[in-house]
Motif scaffolding. Structure first.
Motif, PDB file in Angstrom:
ATOM      1  N   GLU A 305       0.829  -1.211   0.000  1.00  0.00           N
ATOM      2  CA  GLU A 305       0.000   0.000   0.000  1.00  0.00           C
ATOM      3  C   GLU A 305       0.859   1.255   0.000  1.00  0.00           C
ATOM      4  OE1 GLU A 305      -3.251   0.283  -0.522  1.00  0.00           O
ATOM      5  OE2 GLU A 305      -3.133  -1.877  -0.854  1.00  0.00           O
ATOM      6  N   SER A 306       1.955   1.230   0.756  1.00  0.00           N
ATOM      7  CA  SER A 306       2.880   2.359   0.728  1.00  0.00           C
ATOM      8  C   SER A 306       3.433   2.548  -0.680  1.00  0.00           C
ATOM      9  CB  SER A 306       4.024   2.106   1.720  1.00  0.00           C
ATOM     10  OG  SER A 306       5.033   3.087   1.587  1.00  0.00           O
ATOM     11  N   TRP A 307       3.849   1.435  -1.292  1.00  0.00           N
ATOM     12  CA  TRP A 307       4.445   1.505  -2.622  1.00  0.00           C
ATOM     13  C   TRP A 307       3.479   2.059  -3.656  1.00  0.00           C
ATOM     14  CZ3 TRP A 307       8.720   1.783  -5.187  1.00  0.00           C
ATOM     15  CH2 TRP A 307       8.685   1.588  -6.583  1.00  0.00           C
ATOM     16  N   THR A 309       0.847   3.771  -3.356  1.00  0.00           N
ATOM     17  CA  THR A 309       0.482   5.168  -3.096  1.00  0.00           C
ATOM     18  C   THR A 309       1.577   6.099  -3.596  1.00  0.00           C
ATOM     19  OG1 THR A 309      -0.851   4.585  -1.162  1.00  0.00           O
ATOM     20  CG2 THR A 309      -0.050   6.857  -1.297  1.00  0.00           C
ATOM     21  N   ASP A 350      -2.673  10.807   3.301  1.00  0.00           N
ATOM     22  CA  ASP A 350      -2.394   9.537   2.616  1.00  0.00           C
ATOM     23  C   ASP A 350      -0.911   9.426   2.273  1.00  0.00           C
ATOM     24  OD1 ASP A 350      -5.107   8.762   2.605  1.00  0.00           O
ATOM     25  OD2 ASP A 350      -5.470   9.812   0.703  1.00  0.00           O
ATOM     26  N   ARG A 353       1.167   8.953   5.430  1.00  0.00           N
ATOM     27  CA  ARG A 353       1.035   7.591   5.946  1.00  0.00           C
ATOM     28  C   ARG A 353       1.915   6.624   5.145  1.00  0.00           C
ATOM     29  NH1 ARG A 353      -3.902   7.158   4.963  1.00  0.00           N
ATOM     30  NH2 ARG A 353      -4.550   8.294   6.821  1.00  0.00           N
ATOM     31  N   ALA A 354       1.899   6.769   3.833  1.00  0.00           N
ATOM     32  CA  ALA A 354       2.723   5.904   2.984  1.00  0.00           C
ATOM     33  C   ALA A 354       4.205   6.105   3.273  1.00  0.00           C
ATOM     34  CB  ALA A 354       2.435   6.177   1.514  1.00  0.00           C
ATOM     35  N   SER A 355       4.609   7.348   3.477  1.00  0.00           N
ATOM     36  CA  SER A 355       6.006   7.633   3.759  1.00  0.00           C
ATOM     37  C   SER A 355       6.409   7.109   5.134  1.00  0.00           C
ATOM     38  CB  SER A 355       6.263   9.132   3.662  1.00  0.00           C
ATOM     39  OG  SER A 355       7.644   9.424   3.760  1.00  0.00           O
ATOM     40  N   ARG A 358       7.044   3.461   4.763  1.00  0.00           N
ATOM     41  CA  ARG A 358       8.357   3.309   4.130  1.00  0.00           C
ATOM     42  C   ARG A 358       9.472   3.503   5.149  1.00  0.00           C
ATOM     43  NH1 ARG A 358      10.204   6.736  -1.159  1.00  0.00           N
ATOM     44  NH2 ARG A 358       9.301   8.461   0.023  1.00  0.00           N
TER      45      ARG A 358
END
Length: 469
Positions: A305-307, A309, A350, A353-355, A358
């Protein structure tokens, strides 16, 4: 041995000693392209023969600029090379020649390479299968009915087919690794920031993609990386470091190698992928390295999901101008439209959160590298598939919910900018190649190349088993 079977380093030494001429090498290259490229479609936008021979003659008559002096190269069709078109595989761009070199391409030119044309790529480099409406599909030299991978599929196929001796590529989501694995050659994703990117647009936010070298030996990988690498004062996140080629044959202590397999079942793999990978790992054990299974060290779904995004966020930044123009949006393939729409729909929360995910994975990986020196994963979860297929829809009954989910195995390294070398791992019973990702901690590029060189000395897959074209 045929001249075109030589490694680029050997060609360079022969050119410097005048045992061969640049004209002789160019003539052989163009003859090979004429004989084979129609089958694989790896080289596109090929320049005029007389012009190329004149440039080769000029190289023979001039002082050497660098180790690439007089060596033919074709630049991946995502990067500008002055005098050549940059179609990016899209009909939205014309075939007008570029007026400047990409910063890394400029370094290749300054080292004496002669640019003969471009290597084919998917439209805008999206997807690990090289096909586009401008130049068509690139076929795998080991089975012309199958994909060469992507997005550096043209470069990998050109290397395997002996159309060039060394090539550049780029990698966001496995584009230097998947095609190298599928074409029985080497491809390296360097530590992020080692090779400068384009100096236009945003210089801070999108730390996912990088350029890197491809070759038929780790020695050539190292030599090409040393040309491409180094800080660019126009780009704040680039960095310098010592050259890797001089130490390529240095003695390497026994490495602690962590085998991640299918990440605890999170990365479904086609039959034979894990078996062949483990057979290759057994050979590494035979070379004196310690191989140990590693349990999945991070939540694969959170990482994914991080990727996706951050990837969609980056794609929206680059293609959003086209997407926002109603007259041009239809010129984007469905995968590109999907990426941009997603990327434009995210909130700042969003992205944060993704960062943060990571960052958590980077911390977990740092702790993992206290226990091992190198991590290993397959370079792809499937074998080269039908060239007419857009992308795999399922693996072993597991449905793929996006056009790129079948390449999830490359995400752990890409998400946090780790260096990776794809090494050829062997072939299945059909003669289809597979690769392994050798993944190191940040800055361990030279160490990975030394490990790959030891592997190459023991196996020599690109030289021992070339495609039969």
């Amino acid at each position: 041995m045929d001249l075109l079977d030589w490694d680029a380093s050997d060609l360079s030494e022969a050119l410097a000693a005048r045992r061969i001429s640049a004209v002789e090498l160019m003539q052989a290259t163009l003859a090979r392209i004429e004989a084979v490229n129609g089958k694989v479609n790896a080289i596109v936008s090929l320049r005029d023969r007389d012009t190329l021979l004149a440039e080769a003659q000029a190289a023979d008559a001039s002082p050497r600029k660098g180790w690439l002096h007089g060596i033919p190269m074709a630049i991946k069709d995502l990067a500008d090379a002055e005098g050549l078109p940059t179609s990016q595989g899209s009909p939205l761009f014309g075939l007008e020649p570029a007026t400047r070199d990409h910063p890394a391409v400029a370094r290749l030119r300054a080292a004496g390479a002669i640019f003969i044309g471009k290597t084919n790529t998917p439209e805008f480099g999206l997807g690990s299968h090289t096909f586009n409406p401008v130049h068509g599909a690139t076929r795998n030299p080991y089975d012309l009915s199958r994909s060469a991978g992507g997005s550096s599929g043209g470069a990998a196929a050109a290397l395997a087919a002996r159309l060039v001796a060394v090539a550049d590529g780029s990698d966001m989501m496995g584009s230097l690794r998947n095609p190298a694995g599928w074409n029985n050659v080497y491809g390296m994703r360097p530590t992020w920031g080692t090779v400068p990117s384009d100096d236009g647009g945003d210089l801070f936010l999108h730390q996912l993609s990088t350029l890197g070298p491809m070759a038929r030996s780790p020695r050539d990988l190292a030599a090409l990386l040393d040309v491409m690498r180094g800080a660019d004062p126009r780009q704040p996140l680039t960095h310098s470091g010592p050259d890797t080629a001089p130490e390529i044959d240095a003695a390497l202590s026994a490495q602690r190698i962590g085998w991640l397999g299918d990440w605890g079942g999170a990365f479904p793999c086609a039959p034979g992928i894990i078996d062949l990978s483990e057979a290759a790992l057994n050979r590494l054990t035979g070379l004196g390295h310690e191989v140990m299974p590693i349990a999945a060290p991070f939540d694969a779904d959170a990482m994914w999901e991080s990727w996706i995004t951050l990837r969609s966020f980056a794609v929206a930044a680059s293609l959003g101008v086209i997407y926002d123009d109603p007259a041009r949006r239809g010129g984007l393939k469905p995968a590109a439209q999907w990426e941009v729409a997603r990327g434009q729909g995210f909130s700042t929360a969003d992205i944060q959160r993704a960062s943060s995910i990571r960052s958590d994975w980077f911390r977990a990986a740092h702790a993992l590298f206290e226990k091992v020196d190198v991590l290993v994963l397959p370079s792809a979860q499937v074998w080269p598939f039908d060239v007419e297929q857009v992308h795999p829809a399922e693996i072993n009954g597991h449905l793929m919910d996006t056009y790129h989910r079948w390449m999830q195995v490359v995400v752990p390294a890409s998400l946090i900018g780790l260096p990776v070398v794809n090494v050829p791992a062997g072939f299945d019973q059909r003669g289809l190649p597979l690769g392994l990702q050798l993944i190191g901690k940040r800055g361990s590029d030279a160490q990975l190349l030394q490990l790959a060189q030891g592997w190459h000395k023991a196996t020599g897959y690109p030289q021992a088993r070339p495609p039969q074209l």
